[in-house]
Design an enzyme around this catalytic site. Structure first.
Site, PDB file in Angstrom:
ATOM      1  N   LYS A 117      -6.569  -1.981  -7.361  1.00 29.35           N
ATOM      2  CA  LYS A 117      -8.001  -2.176  -7.610  1.00 29.35           C
ATOM      3  C   LYS A 117      -8.346  -1.817  -9.046  1.00 29.35           C
ATOM      4  O   LYS A 117      -9.017  -2.580  -9.759  1.00 29.35           O
ATOM      5  CB  LYS A 117      -8.825  -1.339  -6.629  1.00 29.35           C
ATOM      6  CG  LYS A 117     -10.335  -1.609  -6.716  1.00 29.35           C
ATOM      7  CD  LYS A 117     -11.123  -0.612  -5.874  1.00 29.35           C
ATOM      8  CE  LYS A 117     -10.856  -0.756  -4.403  1.00 29.35           C
ATOM      9  NZ  LYS A 117     -11.503  -1.968  -3.840  1.00 29.35           N
ATOM     10  N   ARG A 129     -14.093   4.789  -4.676  1.00 30.54           N
ATOM     11  CA  ARG A 129     -13.206   4.007  -3.799  1.00 30.54           C
ATOM     12  C   ARG A 129     -11.755   4.292  -4.133  1.00 30.54           C
ATOM     13  O   ARG A 129     -11.398   4.566  -5.272  1.00 30.54           O
ATOM     14  CB  ARG A 129     -13.466   2.499  -3.976  1.00 30.54           C
ATOM     15  CG  ARG A 129     -14.886   2.048  -3.714  1.00 30.54           C
ATOM     16  CD  ARG A 129     -15.021   0.571  -4.070  1.00 30.54           C
ATOM     17  NE  ARG A 129     -16.391   0.092  -4.024  1.00 30.54           N
ATOM     18  CZ  ARG A 129     -16.935  -0.528  -2.977  1.00 30.54           C
ATOM     19  NH1 ARG A 129     -16.207  -0.733  -1.897  1.00 30.54           N
ATOM     20  NH2 ARG A 129     -18.181  -0.932  -3.004  1.00 30.54           N
ATOM     21  N   GLY A 160      -8.818  -0.991   4.239  1.00 31.15           N
ATOM     22  CA  GLY A 160      -9.488  -0.197   5.253  1.00 31.15           C
ATOM     23  C   GLY A 160      -8.802   1.089   5.634  1.00 31.15           C
ATOM     24  O   GLY A 160      -9.307   1.831   6.483  1.00 31.15           O
ATOM     25  N   MET A 202      -7.982   3.760   3.669  1.00 28.90           N
ATOM     26  CA  MET A 202      -8.421   4.980   3.005  1.00 28.90           C
ATOM     27  C   MET A 202      -9.933   4.976   2.844  1.00 28.90           C
ATOM     28  O   MET A 202     -10.598   3.998   3.147  1.00 28.90           O
ATOM     29  CB  MET A 202      -7.689   5.131   1.671  1.00 28.90           C
ATOM     30  CG  MET A 202      -6.230   5.479   1.862  1.00 28.90           C
ATOM     31  SD  MET A 202      -5.305   5.486   0.323  1.00 28.90           S
ATOM     32  CE  MET A 202      -5.272   3.765  -0.101  1.00 28.90           C
ATOM     33  N   ARG A 260      -7.938  -9.213  -5.960  1.00 25.19           N
ATOM     34  CA  ARG A 260      -6.552  -8.874  -5.633  1.00 25.19           C
ATOM     35  C   ARG A 260      -5.905 -10.109  -5.028  1.00 25.19           C
ATOM     36  O   ARG A 260      -6.607 -11.018  -4.564  1.00 25.19           O
ATOM     37  CB  ARG A 260      -6.474  -7.706  -4.647  1.00 25.19           C
ATOM     38  CG  ARG A 260      -7.156  -7.976  -3.314  1.00 25.19           C
ATOM     39  CD  ARG A 260      -7.192  -6.742  -2.447  1.00 25.19           C
ATOM     40  NE  ARG A 260      -7.972  -6.959  -1.227  1.00 25.19           N
ATOM     41  CZ  ARG A 260      -8.357  -5.995  -0.406  1.00 25.19           C
ATOM     42  NH1 ARG A 260      -8.059  -4.738  -0.677  1.00 25.19           N
ATOM     43  NH2 ARG A 260      -9.046  -6.268   0.680  1.00 25.19           N
ATOM     44  N   HIS A 296     -12.216  -5.794   9.689  1.00 27.21           N
ATOM     45  CA  HIS A 296     -10.987  -5.000   9.711  1.00 27.21           C
ATOM     46  C   HIS A 296      -9.918  -5.648  10.592  1.00 27.21           C
ATOM     47  O   HIS A 296      -8.764  -5.788  10.193  1.00 27.21           O
ATOM     48  CB  HIS A 296     -11.294  -3.586  10.228  1.00 27.21           C
ATOM     49  CG  HIS A 296     -10.080  -2.737  10.414  1.00 27.21           C
ATOM     50  ND1 HIS A 296      -9.429  -2.625  11.625  1.00 27.21           N
ATOM     51  CD2 HIS A 296      -9.365  -1.998   9.540  1.00 27.21           C
ATOM     52  CE1 HIS A 296      -8.381  -1.836  11.489  1.00 27.21           C
ATOM     53  NE2 HIS A 296      -8.325  -1.431  10.238  1.00 27.21           N
ATOM     54  N   SER A 300      34.112  -7.068   7.487  1.00 25.79           N
ATOM     55  CA  SER A 300      32.743  -7.274   7.928  1.00 25.79           C
ATOM     56  C   SER A 300      32.172  -5.904   8.255  1.00 25.79           C
ATOM     57  O   SER A 300      32.742  -5.176   9.076  1.00 25.79           O
ATOM     58  CB  SER A 300      32.695  -8.176   9.172  1.00 25.79           C
ATOM     59  OG  SER A 300      31.362  -8.350   9.607  1.00 25.79           O
ATOM     60  N   CYS A 307      27.447  -7.622   9.372  1.00 26.84           N
ATOM     61  CA  CYS A 307      27.075  -8.250  10.636  1.00 26.84           C
ATOM     62  C   CYS A 307      26.255  -7.343  11.541  1.00 26.84           C
ATOM     63  O   CYS A 307      25.961  -7.702  12.684  1.00 26.84           O
ATOM     64  CB  CYS A 307      28.321  -8.733  11.377  1.00 26.84           C
ATOM     65  SG  CYS A 307      29.454  -7.403  11.843  1.00 26.84           S
ATOM     66  N   TYR A 340      28.350 -12.784   2.363  1.00 28.80           N
ATOM     67  CA  TYR A 340      27.417 -13.306   3.362  1.00 28.80           C
ATOM     68  C   TYR A 340      26.765 -12.170   4.132  1.00 28.80           C
ATOM     69  O   TYR A 340      27.252 -11.032   4.132  1.00 28.80           O
ATOM     70  CB  TYR A 340      28.126 -14.256   4.339  1.00 28.80           C
ATOM     71  CG  TYR A 340      29.130 -13.583   5.265  1.00 28.80           C
ATOM     72  CD1 TYR A 340      28.729 -13.029   6.485  1.00 28.80           C
ATOM     73  CD2 TYR A 340      30.476 -13.521   4.916  1.00 28.80           C
ATOM     74  CE1 TYR A 340      29.644 -12.423   7.321  1.00 28.80           C
ATOM     75  CE2 TYR A 340      31.395 -12.910   5.759  1.00 28.80           C
ATOM     76  CZ  TYR A 340      30.976 -12.356   6.966  1.00 28.80           C
ATOM     77  OH  TYR A 340      31.881 -11.743   7.794  1.00 28.80           O
TER      78      TYR A 340
END
Length: 892
Positions: free
Chosen positions: A26, A95, A104, A106, A351, A467, A776, A843, A863
Site C-alpha cells: 500500500k 491503515r 481484511g 489487519m 494494487r 470480505h 529418484s 517423486c 524431472y
C-alpha cells in the site's frame, strides 16, 4: 541513522513502487501514485522494520515519534489543516500495508484526531454537524474495537437500541443531536469497561492506533492467512497515515472499489461498486447494498439505483482515465480504492487485483496480445497452485436446477456440501471428512479458518468486493455473496430460501459463476482445458527445462495425467495394484506361505495380473518413460486382520485359522515403516522381485509390439542404504531381463536405479551411483527419516510448531530446504561425480509443490513427478523456476 518514515503527496514522494519491502504494498503504491501526479491525500508511511521492532520490544522505536510529527507537519502544510486544532482539524486514517496483500486481515482506524473539541470544528453547518458527529461515533467505535479491545458488537447493540428508541431504521436517518447521544453512551461504555475515559489527546490516539495496527500482524486471523498463503511472519507490516477524505459528506460524495478488469472473468471493462454518502468500511462490510460503477454493469446485475457513470459523470470519467493510466503504468490489472469528496476524486490505494484463475489466465494472455507484457511475464504471473480451480468439476449445464436463492457471482466454480453456519462447525466437519458450505449473513476476518475448511461460501449480505468475495477468490473457493432473497435464522439454525427451509446438515450446491444457490447435490462435469489455459501452458512448456511426470498406479491415473500434459510416469507404486478384489487374497497367500515353493505358487498367479497392469500403463504412456518401484510397503499392510478374513485365507491355504493367526503374529513388527520392506523384501524373498521384473519386461515387449513405440522401463529399487543391497537386487533383475529378451527375441532398453529416501543413501550417493543408473528422491520418507518424524503422526504437533514460529512450513507439504534439501543437493552432486549423465528426479508429494519445484530447478534435477491433478501446477512451476533462474543469472 535508521529512517522510519517516508512521506508522499502533492506530486512528490520519498519512496516508490520499488520500495515494497520497506513500505509495504500500500505504501509503495501510494508513493508511486503521488509521484506520477495522481490525486492522493498526503500522508506518510511508517516502515515495516518499525513493526518488527515493536513486536520484539513491545514499544515503538526511539525517534519514530519525532519523524511522525515531522511527517504530520508536512501533511498540515499541504492541507491547510492542523492535527488537534479545534477550529480546522486535520483528521487521519491509519491503515496497515504488508508487502504481500492480506485483505481484511489487519486493523484500520479512520477519523483519528476527533475529540470533544475537534468535532465542533468539523461541523460548521447543520449538515456538517450531523456528518461530524457521525464521524466521531464511527471513530470511537473503531478505536474502541481495534485499539482498546472492546467487542464491536457491544457498540452495535447500543446503536441498534438508539435507532429503535428514536424511531429510525437506518444509520443515515439519525440527526446530529441523536448521534451525540450515541457518542455519550459509547464513551460511558468505554469508561465503565476499562476504568478510564476515551482518550482525547490526538497524539495518544495516534500512538495507540499505530501500535494496534502493528499488533494486528500477529492476530489469529492474520497468522492463519499467512500460513495459508506462505507469507513469512518475520516481514511485519508498514503503517500508512494519511489525511482523511470523506465520502460521507452528502449526496455529492461517495466511496468505492474498482478493478480495471473484471476479476471473475478477466473481461477488459471497469468493474466495481460504490456507495453514496459513505465511508470505505461501509463498502467492505456489506451493511449497505452497493451500486454499480457502469451502466452496463447496472443493467446486467439488475440494479434499480443509478450507476456512478450516470450519477457523477465527471468523477466517473476521471476515475476511468486514472484506471487506464494505472493499468498501463503497472502493466497489470489494478484494484483501486477511491473516495469522492463533494465532487473531488481522491485515490486511496492501488494494487495488483486479486482475481479468479480463469480471469488471471485471460488477463495474462490478453496483455500479451495487447503488447503490454511478454509471454514469459504472462507465465510468471499465474499462481501455480491456483490452477487447481480449473481442474475440478463445474455444474453440468444440461441438468435442471432447483434454485433456492441467488446473489452475486463472487468467486467462480461450483461446490456441494452440507450447510454449516459457523466457522467452528466447518472446521469440525473437515476433520471428520465431511464437505460443507459455510452459510453466513456476512463473513469477517475471524472466519478465515472456517472459510478455508469449507468447499464453498454463501452470504446473504455483501457485494463483489466484500470480505467473503475477496478472500474466496484468493483461496479459489466458490462463493456467492449478497443473496438477499435468502435469510439466515442463526438462532434456530435455518437457511430460508425461495420456498424452502433448510437446516444444518442439509445438502446445497452453490454456483459461484452464476450466483445461484441450489437445493441438494447437482451433477458436475469436467472443465475444458483449452483456450487461454492451453496457450499459457504452451508458453510454460517452452520456458521450462525440467520435464514433468506423474505418480500413477492405475490406468485411470495415467490417462488423467496424460490429459494434463504428463511426460511419463515417475512413480508407479506396485503395491497399490494388489489391494483390489481377488488380488489381495493371492497376495496374502504369498506372504503367509511357509516356504519358497508356496510363495512361488502364489506369485505365478500374481504374474499375469501385474503383466496386464504394466502393459496397459506402457501402452497409455506410448513410449514415454515409466518408472516402476518394486514392492515397498511393510507386509503387515496386506495381512488379514479380522477373524473373518483370517478364516477365509486359512480355508484357501488349507490351514486352520489358529495356524494362520500364529503365522500373522510371527510377521508382526514393532516399527514396520523402518522394518522389513523395500529392498529388504527383495533380498529376503528374491522370488518377489523376480516375478515383478518378469511382469515388467514381458509387458514392455507386449506394449512395444502393440504400439510400435519403444518401451524403456525404469525399475526402481526402494529403501536402499547400501550399495550391496542394490547390487543384489539388480542382479536378480538383470537375470530376468536376459531371460525375457531371449524368449521374446527382442532387445529391451531399461534402467535400474534407486529411490533415495534414507540419509545414508544420500551421503553415500557416489558409491551407490556405481550401480544405480538413476536416482529418484522419495521425499516423503526422506523427510520422515531425516526429521525422525512420522508423517502419520505429525499433524498432532506440526500446526503448533507453525503457530509458535518454530517452523514456517509443514515439511511434508513443502520441502525442508535446509535439512532434507541439503541431503538432496549432496546426493545429486555426489551421484553425478560418479555418473555425470545420471538421471535425477523427485517423486514424493513435494513434486507438486511450487516452492519445492523451484528448489529442484536450483539443484538441477531432470524431472519432477506428482499426482495427476497437480501436473499442470508442476508444469507451470517448473517454467517459472526456469524463468527466475535465467533472470538471476542474466541469461536470455
Amino acid at each position: 541513522m535508521e529512517k522510519w518514515v517516508y512521506t508522499f503527496g502533492s506530486g512528490k514522494a520519498e519512496g516508490s513502487a520499488r520500495d515494497v519491502t520497506r513500505l509495504g504494498g500500500k505504501g509503495a503504491n501510494l508513493a508511486e501514485m503521488a509521484a506520477i501526479g495522481l490525486p492522493v491525500p498526503p500522508g506518510l508511511t511508517v516502515v515495516s522494520d518499525a513493526c518488527v521492532y515493536f513486536l520484539k520490544n513491545n514499544a515503538l522505536p526511539e525517534g519514530l515519534r519525532d519523524e511522525i510529527l515531522a511527517g504530520i507537519a508536512t501533511i498540515e502544510a499541504e492541507t491547510g489543516k492542523r492535527f488537534g486544532d479545534a477550529a480546522n482539524p486535520l483528521l487521519l486514517s491509519v491503515r496497515s500495508g504488508a508487502r504481500s496483500s492480506m485483505p481484511g486481515m489487519m486493523d484500520t482506524v479512520l477519523n483519528l484526531g476527533l475529540n470533544d473539541q475537534t468535532v465542533q470544528g468539523l461541523g460548521h453547518s447543520a449538515e456538517d454537524a450531523r456528518f461530524a458527529f457521525d464521524s466521531y461515533r464511527r471513530f470511537i467505535q473503531m478505536y474502541g474495537d481495534v485499539v482498546l479491545g472492546l467487542d464491536h458488537a457491544i457498540f452495535e447493540d447500543i446503536l441498534d437500541d438508539a435507532k429503535a428508541r428514536f424511531g429510525h431504521e437506518n444509520d443515515t436517518d439519525l440527526s446530529a443531536s441523536e448521534w451525540q447521544e450515541v457518542i455519550r453512551l459509547y464513551k460511558a461504555l468505554i469508561e465503565e469497561e476499562l476504568g478510564e475515559p476515551f482518550p482525547q489527546d490526538p497524539m495518544v490516539q495516534l500512538a495507540g492506533a499505530v501500535g494496534a495496527v502493528f499488533s494486528s500482524w500477529m492476530s489469529a486471523r492474520a497468522v492463519t492467512y499467512r500460513q495459508l498463503h506462505n507469507i513469512p511472519g518475520h516481514w511485519g507490516t508498514a503503517v500508512n497515515i494519511q489525511a482523511m477524505v470523506f465520502g460521507n459528506l452528502g449526496s455529492g460524495s461517495a466511496t468505492g472499489v474498482a478493478f480495471t478488469r473484471n476479476p471473475s472473468t478477466g473481461e477488459k471493462t471497469l468493474y466495481g461498486e460504490f456507495l453514496v454518502n459513505a465511508q470505505g468500511e461501509d463498502v467492505v462490510a456489506g451493511i449497505r447494498t452497493p451500486q454499480a460503477l457502469t451502466e452496463k454493469a447496472r443493467i446486467e446485475q439488475g440494479h434499480d439505483r443509478p450507476s456512478l457513470e450516470k450519477l457523477m459523470p465527471e468523477a466517473f470519467a476521471e476515475l476511468t482515465a486514472i484506471c487506464d493510466r494505472l493499468e498501463a503504468h503497472y502493466c497489470d490489472m489494478q484494484d483501486v480504492e477511491f473516495t469522492i469528496e463533494r465532487g473531488a476524486l481522491w485515490m486511496l490505494q492501488t494494487r495488483a487485483g486479486k482475481r479468479s484463475t480463469r480471469a488471471a489466465l485471460k488477463i495474462a494472455v490478453d496483455m500479451v496480445d495487447e503488447g503490454l507484457i511478454a509471454e514469459e511475464e504472462a507465465v510468471s504471473r499465474i499462481e501455480p497452485a491456483s490452477l487447481d480451480q480449473l481442474l475440478h468439476p463445474t455444474i453440468d449445464p444440461r441438468v435442471a436446477r432447483q434454485v433456492i436463492g441467488s446473489g452475486l457471482p463472487a468467486s467462480p466454480g461450483a461446490a456441494t456440501g452440507e450447510i454449516v453456519f459457523t466457522s467452528e462447525e466447518a472446521m469440525a466437519a473437515e476433520q471428520e471428512g465431511r464437505k460443507v458450505i459455510l452459510v453466513r449473513m456476512e463473513t469477517s476476518p475471524e472466519d478465515i479458518h472456517g472459510m478455508n475448511a469449507a468447499e464453498g461460501i454463501l452470504t446473504t449480505r455483501g457485494g463483489m468486493t466484500s470480505h467473503a468475495a475477496v478472500v474466496a477468490r484468493g483461496m479459489g473457493i466458490p462463493c456467492v455473496t449478497g443473496a438477499g432473497n435468502m435469510r439466515v435464522d442463526q438462532r434456530n439454525g435455518l437457511l430460508l430460501g425461495l420456498g424452502v427451509k433448510l437446516k444444518k446438515g442439509d445438502l446445497i450446491t452453490i454456483d459461484g459463476s452464476s450466483g445461484q444457490a441450489l437445493k441438494g447435490a447437482v451433477p458436475m462435469v469436467q472443465p475444458e482445458l483449452s483456450g487461454d489455459f492451453a496457450r499459457l501452458m504452451d508458453w510454460a512448456d517452452k520456458a521450462r527445462r525440467m520435464t514433468v511426470r506423474t505418480n500413477a498406479d492405475t490406468p485411470a491415473d495415467a490417462r488423467a495425467a496424460r490429459a494434463f500434459g504428463a511426460e511419463g510416469i515417475g512413480l508407479c507404486r506396485t503395491e497399490h495394484m494388489f489391494f483390489e478384489g481377488e488380488r489381495i487374497h493371492v497376495m496374502r497367500e504369498m506372504i503367509l506361505a511357509e516356504d519358497e515353493a508356496g510363495r512361488r505358487a502364489a506369485l505365478d498367479r500374481l504374474l499375469p495380473m501385474q503383466r496386464s497392469d504394466f502393459t496397459e500403463l506402457f501402452t497409455i504412456m506410448h513410449g514415454q518413460p515409466v518408472t516402476i518401484r518394486l514392492l515397498d510397503p511393510p507386509l503387515h499392510e496386506f495381512l488379514p486382520k479380522t477373524e473373518e478374513e483370517i478364516a477365509d485365507v486359512a480355508a484357501a491355504m488349507g490351514l486352520l485359522p489358529r495356524q494362520l493367526s500364529q503365522r500373522v503374529e510371527a510377521l508382526h513388527e514393532f516399527n514396520p515403516m523402518l522394518g522389513h520392506r523395500g529392498c529388504r523384501l527383495a533380498i529376503s524373498y528374491p522370488e518377489i522381485a523376480e516375478m515383478q521384473a518378469r511382469a515388467i519386461f514381458e509387458a514392455a515387449v507386449a506394449a512395444a509390439r502393440e504400439t510400435g513405440a519403444p518401451v524403456e522401463p525404469e525399475i526402481m529399487v526402494p529403501l536402499v542404504g547400501l550399495r550391496s543391497e542394490l547390487d543384489y537386487v539388480k542382479a536378480c533383475i538383470e537375470k530376468v531381463a536376459s531371460a525375457v529378451m531371449r524368449e521374446a527375441g527382442l532387445t529391451i532398453t531399461y534402467l535400474v536405479g534407486t529411490m533415495i529416501e534414507l540419509p545414508r543413501a544420500a551421503l553415500r550417493a557416489h558409491v551407490i551411483a556405481e550401480a544405480a543408473e538413476f536416482f529418484s528422491f522419495g521425499t516423503n520418507d526422506l523427510t520422515q527419516t531425516t526429521f525422525g518424524i512420522s508423517r502419520d503422526d505429525a499433524a498432532a504437533f506440526i500446526p503448533t510448531y507453525q503457530r509458535k514460529g518454530i517452523i514456517e512450513r509443514d515439511p511434508f507439504i513443502s520441502l525442508d530446504f535446509d535439512g532434507v534439501g541439503e541431503l538432496i543437493r549432496i546426493a545429486a552432486e555426489r551421484g553425478r561425480q560418479t555418473r555425470p549423465e545420471m538421471k535425477l528426479g523427485i517423486c514424493g508429494e513435494h513434486g507438486g509443490d511450487p516452492a519445492s519445484i523451484h528448489f529442484c530447478e536450483d539443484v538441477g534435477l531432470d524431472y519432477v513427478s506428482c499426482s495427476p491433478f497437480r501436473v499442470p501446477i508442476a508444469r507451470l512451476s517448473a517454467a517459472q523456476a526456469s524463468i527466475l533462474q535465467r533472470r538471476e543469472t542474466g541469461k536470455s
